[in-house]
Enzyme design. Structure first.
Site, mmCIF file in Angstrom:
data_model
loop_
_atom_site.group_PDB
_atom_site.id
_atom_site.type_symbol
_atom_site.label_atom_id
_atom_site.label_comp_id
_atom_site.label_asym_id
_atom_site.label_seq_id
_atom_site.Cartn_x
_atom_site.Cartn_y
_atom_site.Cartn_z
ATOM 1 N N TYR A 271 54.716 54.008 24.159
ATOM 2 C CA TYR A 271 54.408 52.585 24.069
ATOM 3 C C TYR A 271 54.457 52.141 22.609
ATOM 4 O O TYR A 271 54.033 52.881 21.715
ATOM 5 C CB TYR A 271 52.995 52.365 24.617
ATOM 6 C CG TYR A 271 52.857 51.265 25.643
ATOM 7 C CD1 TYR A 271 53.510 51.348 26.864
ATOM 8 C CD2 TYR A 271 52.049 50.165 25.405
ATOM 9 C CE1 TYR A 271 53.356 50.354 27.818
ATOM 10 C CE2 TYR A 271 51.887 49.171 26.352
ATOM 11 C CZ TYR A 271 52.550 49.269 27.556
ATOM 12 O OH TYR A 271 52.404 48.284 28.493
ATOM 13 N N ASP B 174 43.232 52.814 32.860
ATOM 14 C CA ASP B 174 43.516 53.300 34.212
ATOM 15 C C ASP B 174 44.942 53.831 34.320
ATOM 16 O O ASP B 174 45.194 54.826 35.006
ATOM 17 C CB ASP B 174 43.275 52.203 35.239
ATOM 18 C CG ASP B 174 44.042 50.919 34.944
ATOM 19 O OD1 ASP B 174 44.446 50.697 33.782
ATOM 20 O OD2 ASP B 174 44.236 50.114 35.884
ATOM 21 N N THR C 107 52.654 32.095 62.973
ATOM 22 C CA THR C 107 52.360 31.912 61.549
ATOM 23 C C THR C 107 51.794 33.197 60.951
ATOM 24 O O THR C 107 52.160 33.585 59.831
ATOM 25 C CB THR C 107 51.349 30.756 61.365
ATOM 26 O OG1 THR C 107 51.926 29.554 61.868
ATOM 27 C CG2 THR C 107 50.994 30.567 59.896
#
Length: 255
Positions: free
Chosen positions: A99, A108, A183
């Site tokens: 990163y 997490d 629906t």
């Protein structure tokens, strides 16, 4: 014994480990409870399992909910008598995080990747189907290349009902057919099969971009079982991955 906490935006997951064996789990709501109130829940669980407090020798916390960090740190120090480890800068992970700014990577996600890498090997793609859906790509040698963040299935369903007054809340189960005739089944089809298509598309794109066509796909999170029934790209579903990743990180750092 070790106690681990995964503090999320919606729920708090707790696990109790005897070495590498997960012996008990507990799920609590992420709310405005005090440390004393959370302690009462935990104490009741220990009592039911006939576990003396003195048998718990260490704790580790992963949190994406800063409002609860102090609550749990203080609760553990007060009632267990030791300071917990906090997942963050300074703890060993066994991963090479690529990163641009590793501090931006959610605790997490780090824990899930540690667990997947240690338990299932690399290369792999880790999917967490939670409040948000996260994808993480781990190459050979434990290189965490990065990943993606998308909407969560539950949050998408709730947003749809909230935004359209005539659309009800629906149970998150896959209908028998994609072509719904009510629906309710229309919504279930669009939500679940649409989300599943996103997961399949993202996995294919990540494998292609990373040059890892044989990467194992590991899924975790509350609705990972629902998604797994609708896609062909998930190899392993491990609902306890985060807790087991936390225990692995505790073992890596306890000395």
């Amino acid at each position: 014994m070790t106690i681990v906490f995964d503090i999320g935006n919606t729920n708090i997951k707790m696990g109790l480990f005897n070495d590498d064996e997960l012996t008990y789990t507990l799920r609590m709501a992420s709310s405005n409870k005090t440390g004393d109130e959370y302690w009462l829940l935990i104490k009741d669980m220990l009592s039911v399992k006939n576990i003396p407090i003195r048998d718990v020798e260490g704790a580790i916390i992963s949190s994406v909910n800063p409002n609860l960090n102090y609550t749990f740190e203080h609760m553990i120090e007060t009632y267990f008598g030791f300071k917990p480890m906090i997942v963050g800068a300074g703890l060993k992970t066994g991963l090479n995080i690529k990163y641009d700014n590793p501090k931006e990577l959610g605790a997490d996600r780090v824990v899930n990747c540690v667990g997947a890498y240690r338990l299932y090997g690399a290369p792999c793609i880790v999917i967490d189907c939670g409040t948000a859906t996260t994808f993480n790509v781990i190459a050979d040698g434990g290189e965490l290349l990065g990943g993606a963040i998308s909407f969560g299935l539950k949050s998408a369903a709730e947003s749809l009902s909230a935004a359209a007054a005539r659309l009800p809340k629906v149970e998150l189960v896959a209908p028998a057919r994609a072509i719904g005739r009510t629906t309710i089944t229309n919504m279930q089809s669009g939500i679940i099969y649409g989300y599943s298509g996103m997961v399949e598309s993202m996995v294919a794109r990540l494998k292609r971009e990373a040059g890892l066509p044989d990467a194992k796909v590991v899924a975790t999170g509350g609705i990972s079982d629902v998604v797994n029934k609708c896609v062909d790209v998930i190899d392993v579903v491990d609902r306890t991955l985060t807790l087991r990743g936390l225990n692995i990180m505790y073992q890596l750092n306890k000395k």
